[in-house]
Design an enzyme around this catalytic site. Structure first.
Site, PDB file in Angstrom:
ATOM      1  N   GLY A 102       0.865  -1.179   0.000  1.00  0.00           N
ATOM      2  CA  GLY A 102       0.000   0.000   0.000  1.00  0.00           C
ATOM      3  C   GLY A 102       0.901   1.227   0.000  1.00  0.00           C
ATOM      4  O   GLY A 102       1.830   1.327   0.822  1.00  0.00           O
ATOM      5  N   ALA A 103       0.638   2.141  -0.926  1.00  0.00           N
ATOM      6  CA  ALA A 103       1.573   3.242  -1.165  1.00  0.00           C
ATOM      7  C   ALA A 103       1.945   4.035   0.098  1.00  0.00           C
ATOM      8  O   ALA A 103       3.131   4.224   0.384  1.00  0.00           O
ATOM      9  CB  ALA A 103       0.995   4.160  -2.252  1.00  0.00           C
ATOM     10  N   ASP A 116      -1.497   4.715  -6.348  1.00  0.00           N
ATOM     11  CA  ASP A 116      -0.063   4.605  -6.052  1.00  0.00           C
ATOM     12  C   ASP A 116       0.707   5.772  -6.625  1.00  0.00           C
ATOM     13  O   ASP A 116       1.828   6.063  -6.199  1.00  0.00           O
ATOM     14  CB  ASP A 116       0.495   3.294  -6.611  1.00  0.00           C
ATOM     15  CG  ASP A 116       0.116   2.141  -5.715  1.00  0.00           C
ATOM     16  OD1 ASP A 116      -1.044   1.693  -5.804  1.00  0.00           O
ATOM     17  OD2 ASP A 116       0.957   1.733  -4.905  1.00  0.00           O
ATOM     18  N   LYS A 133      -3.723  -0.424  -8.518  1.00  0.00           N
ATOM     19  CA  LYS A 133      -3.603  -1.871  -8.715  1.00  0.00           C
ATOM     20  C   LYS A 133      -4.213  -2.310 -10.048  1.00  0.00           C
ATOM     21  O   LYS A 133      -5.262  -1.812 -10.450  1.00  0.00           O
ATOM     22  CB  LYS A 133      -4.285  -2.580  -7.539  1.00  0.00           C
ATOM     23  CG  LYS A 133      -4.230  -4.086  -7.535  1.00  0.00           C
ATOM     24  CD  LYS A 133      -2.839  -4.656  -7.691  1.00  0.00           C
ATOM     25  CE  LYS A 133      -1.869  -4.161  -6.650  1.00  0.00           C
ATOM     26  NZ  LYS A 133      -0.461  -4.596  -6.940  1.00  0.00           N
TER      27      LYS A 133
HETATM   28  O1  MRU Z   1       0.658  -3.890  -4.570  1.00  0.00           O
HETATM   29  P1  MRU Z   1       0.013  -3.199  -3.418  1.00  0.00           P
HETATM   30  O2  MRU Z   1      -0.789  -4.099  -2.534  1.00  0.00           O
HETATM   31  O3  MRU Z   1       1.006  -2.360  -2.642  1.00  0.00           O
HETATM   32  O4  MRU Z   1      -1.000  -2.207  -4.124  1.00  0.00           O
HETATM   33  C1  MRU Z   1      -1.805  -1.382  -3.337  1.00  0.00           C
HETATM   34  C2  MRU Z   1      -2.750  -0.546  -4.119  1.00  0.00           C
HETATM   35  O5  MRU Z   1      -2.845  -0.644  -5.315  1.00  0.00           O
HETATM   36  C3  MRU Z   1      -3.511   0.479  -3.361  1.00  0.00           C
HETATM   37  O6  MRU Z   1      -4.745   0.717  -3.962  1.00  0.00           O
HETATM   38  C4  MRU Z   1      -2.704   1.778  -3.364  1.00  0.00           C
HETATM   39  O7  MRU Z   1      -1.412   1.561  -2.852  1.00  0.00           O
HETATM   40  C5  MRU Z   1      -3.354   2.845  -2.604  1.00  0.00           C
HETATM   41  S1  MRU Z   1      -3.212   2.500  -0.893  1.00  0.00           S
HETATM   42  C6  MRU Z   1      -3.936   3.602   0.084  1.00  0.00           C
END
Ligand code: MRU
Length: 363
Positions: free
Chosen positions: A54-55, A244, A255
């Site tokens: 998660g970013a 992200d 994602k």
């Molecule tokens: O690969 P990940 O699990 O890190 O991807 C996470 C996402 O795509 C979230 O939607 C994004 O980081 C936003 S988190 C608040």
């Protein structure tokens, strides 16, 4: 947020006052385990292997990872090298670069002997700021959900579709896409969340469903391909996803599969919002499709599945024919024209350069 009545963040300083504890997200929803990070290698591994993901959480973990690195060597060369190592863990989430650049701006000019204390203080400040930003996104986004609820027949719940996990597990607390959901839920708005399973790593099925369930929010897990059908039948009132990396012009990288949901939402007149805290905005980029680096991960995330058996054992099974090549792109870009609005900590704006500039004139 609460887990069985106990309040948690996703990352915190351990009782020893220097090591860093995180929730191991690779074990959820089947096991709740805390992993202790004690050095740069462990912090980098936690990000790369998605123990944390998660970013916003990636950014804060990198900041703490740098503090852990400085315990061993706070010299100029070591600072440069540690930033490089942490920066190399995941390419797409801009929060990683944002956090490391912020740390370097603070630390580089300081005498070597002052850097360690300053690094821990800055990482803690980032964590607290992340919580405050997510809470603000929650307040702004909850108003959108309430407006839909008020326009609907009494008693009808607001159906929200989300993709991946942009909940509290993806941040330090509250989440971005899910903060409006939690806030509206706590205000008593009747709502229900459609949770995309989010192949290949299933962050929706394993993480979003888990955290919504722990918080008592009504939800249903759906296969990734279901959303369009639900929208055609009036069963989705609003989509809210995370990001992200958001360009200065409002393109949103999230994602893999987010773009397809945005297309379906556009075709069906369903509003498509993005929880976008300002650290996820890459002010240097203007064309998300051309300019944002898309992470490609190990194909085994697609060709294998790890799950719990009826007897409680964790097993990994193979899905695809041996020898079939797989492609595993982690993210896609939703062009700004498909985004109804960005829910930032400063309010909701159009996914345009003018919309973002109006909220962040100094950026
Ligand atoms: O690969 P990940 O699990 O890190 O991807 C996470 C996402 O795509 C979230 O939607 C994004 O980081 C936003 S988190 C608040």
């Amino acid at each position: 947020m609460r887990i069985d009545g106990t309040g948690y963040r996703t990352i915190w300083l351990a009782k020893d006052g220097w090591s860093v504890d995180v929730i191991d997200q690779t074990k959820l929803p089947h096991r709740f385990e805390v992993v202790r990070l004690t050095n740069r290698t462990e912090a980098a591994h936690a990000i790369q292997s998605m123990i944390v993901r998660g970013a916003p959480l990636i950014g804060v973990t990198a900041a703490y990872g740098l503090a852990l690195a400085l315990r061993e060597d706070a010299s100029d060369d070591a600072l440069t090298q540690s930033i490089e190592v942490l920066q190399g863990t995941r390419p797409t989430a801009i929060n990683l670069r944002w956090a490391l650049e912020r740390m370097e701006r603070l630390l580089r000019p300081l005498p070597v002997s002052h850097r360690l204390t300053a690094a821990y203080a800055e990482a803690a400040a980032m964590a607290d700021e992340d919580v405050a930003m997510c809470q603000a996104i929650g307040r702004h986004g909850a108003t959108l959900i309430e407006t839909i609820a008020n326009a609907q027949a009494t008693g009808r719940r607001v159906n929200i579709l989300t993709h991946c996990n942009a909940g509290w597990l993806a941040t330090v607390d509250w989440g971005t896409a899910l903060a409006p959901v939690y806030t509206a839920f706590e205000r008593g708005v009747p709502l229900h969340v459609w949770v995309d399973e989010t192949r290949p790593r299933n962050q929706g099925a394993s993480l979003t469903a888990w955290e919504l369930g722990k918080h008592g929010v009504p939800h249903t897990v759906i296969a990734d391909n279901v959303g369009g059908h639900l929208m055609q039948h009036g069963m989705v009132d609003i989509c809210i996803v995370g990001t992200d990396r958001t360009t200065a012009t409002g393109d949103v990288c999230n994602k893999i599969g987010t773009y397809l949901k945005a297309l379906a939402a556009h075709d069906n007149g369903v509003p498509f919002y993005v929880g976008a805290p300002s650290p996820s905005i890459d002010w240097r980029l203007r064309d998300g499709v051309k300019e944002i680096p898309i992470e490609e991960r190990d194909g085994r995330e697609l060709s294998e599945v790890t799950a719990r058996t009826k007897t409680g054992e964790m097993v990994t099974v193979h899905l695809t024919p041996a020898g079939s090549p797989v492609g595993n792109w982690g993210f896609d870009v939703t062009p700004a024209r498909l985004v109804t609005g960005l829910i930032t900590e400063r309010g909701v704006c159009a996914a345009t350069e003018a919309g973002l500039k109006a909220l962040f004139p100094a950026a």
